[in-house]
Design a protein around this motif. Structure first.
Motif, short mmCIF file in Angstrom:
data_model
loop_
_atom_site.label_atom_id
_atom_site.label_comp_id
_atom_site.label_asym_id
_atom_site.label_seq_id
_atom_site.Cartn_x
_atom_site.Cartn_y
_atom_site.Cartn_z
N MET A 133 61.74 6.99 47.86
CA MET A 133 60.88 7.45 48.89
C MET A 133 59.51 7.61 48.57
O MET A 133 59.17 8.09 47.43
N VAL A 134 58.77 7.21 49.59
CA VAL A 134 57.28 7.51 49.48
C VAL A 134 56.71 8.42 50.70
O VAL A 134 57.18 8.35 51.67
N ASP A 135 56.01 9.44 50.18
CA ASP A 135 55.46 10.24 51.20
C ASP A 135 54.51 9.51 52.23
O ASP A 135 53.98 8.62 52.09
N ALA A 136 54.80 9.79 53.54
CA ALA A 136 54.21 9.13 54.72
C ALA A 136 52.57 9.03 54.60
O ALA A 136 52.00 7.76 54.65
N ASP A 137 51.93 10.00 53.76
CA ASP A 137 50.47 9.89 53.56
C ASP A 137 50.21 8.96 52.58
O ASP A 137 48.99 8.42 52.50
N LYS A 138 51.20 8.21 51.87
CA LYS A 138 50.85 7.28 50.70
C LYS A 138 51.76 5.92 51.15
O LYS A 138 51.69 4.94 50.20
N ALA A 139 52.16 5.94 52.24
CA ALA A 139 52.98 4.63 52.72
C ALA A 139 52.12 3.57 53.17
O ALA A 139 52.48 2.40 52.97
N ALA A 165 61.23 -1.08 52.30
CA ALA A 165 62.49 -1.39 51.65
C ALA A 165 63.61 -1.50 52.60
O ALA A 165 64.50 -2.15 52.13
N GLU A 166 63.44 -0.53 53.66
CA GLU A 166 64.38 -0.40 54.50
C GLU A 166 63.88 -0.28 55.88
O GLU A 166 62.46 -0.20 55.92
N GLN A 167 64.60 -0.73 56.92
CA GLN A 167 64.10 -0.56 58.36
C GLN A 167 64.10 0.68 58.66
O GLN A 167 64.97 1.65 58.15
N LEU A 168 63.08 1.08 59.67
CA LEU A 168 63.05 2.50 60.38
C LEU A 168 63.38 2.07 61.79
O LEU A 168 62.52 1.19 62.30
N ILE A 226 65.30 0.38 68.74
CA ILE A 226 64.71 -0.93 68.16
C ILE A 226 64.06 -0.66 66.90
O ILE A 226 63.04 0.23 66.86
N PRO A 227 64.07 -1.56 65.75
CA PRO A 227 63.36 -1.36 64.50
C PRO A 227 61.83 -1.28 64.83
O PRO A 227 61.70 -2.28 65.23
N ALA A 228 61.48 -0.22 64.15
CA ALA A 228 59.86 -0.47 64.16
C ALA A 228 59.41 -0.98 62.94
O ALA A 228 58.38 -1.54 62.79
N VAL A 229 59.97 -0.87 61.94
CA VAL A 229 59.80 -1.40 60.53
C VAL A 229 60.96 -2.28 60.15
O VAL A 229 62.38 -1.72 60.15
N VAL A 230 60.80 -3.45 59.43
CA VAL A 230 62.14 -4.09 58.99
C VAL A 230 61.68 -4.18 57.54
O VAL A 230 60.72 -4.27 56.79
N PRO A 231 62.59 -4.65 56.41
CA PRO A 231 62.58 -4.75 55.09
C PRO A 231 61.41 -5.89 54.83
O PRO A 231 61.60 -6.85 55.32
N ALA A 290 64.91 10.81 66.37
CA ALA A 290 65.85 10.59 65.44
C ALA A 290 65.56 9.37 64.77
O ALA A 290 65.44 8.43 65.10
N ILE A 291 65.06 9.75 63.48
CA ILE A 291 64.92 8.21 62.60
C ILE A 291 65.84 8.31 61.36
O ILE A 291 65.61 9.20 60.22
N PRO A 292 67.03 7.78 61.55
CA PRO A 292 67.93 8.27 60.66
C PRO A 292 67.71 7.75 58.98
O PRO A 292 68.07 8.47 58.21
N GLU A 293 66.91 6.93 58.82
CA GLU A 293 66.53 6.48 57.63
C GLU A 293 65.66 7.46 56.94
O GLU A 293 65.19 7.22 55.67
#
Length: 57
Positions: free
Chosen positions: A1-7, A13-16, A23-28, A49-52
């Motif tokens: 996990m990486v803090d959002a401020d540092k992402a 590494a995972e989809q969001l 609909i995925p906003a980010v894919v691996p 909700a963003i389960p990841e």
């Protein structure tokens, strides 16, 4: 996990997938940029909700 401020600039590494719409906003393998990070943050604050992601962004 990486803090959002540092992402921004890192590789996902995972989809969001915010729900709704589900609909995925980010894919691996995708490089995160500041716009995507802010979208995920604002989605969570809007009640999506963003389960990841953990509950706090």
């Amino acid at each position: 996990m990486v803090d959002a401020d540092k992402a921004a600039g890192r590789i996902a590494a995972e989809q969001l997938t915010p729900f709704p719409p589900g609909i995925p906003a980010v894919v691996p393998g995708e490089r995160l940029d500041a716009v995507v990070v802010e979208y995920e943050r604002s989605s969570r604050h809007a009640g999506m909700a963003i389960p990841e992601l953990p509950m706090q962004v």
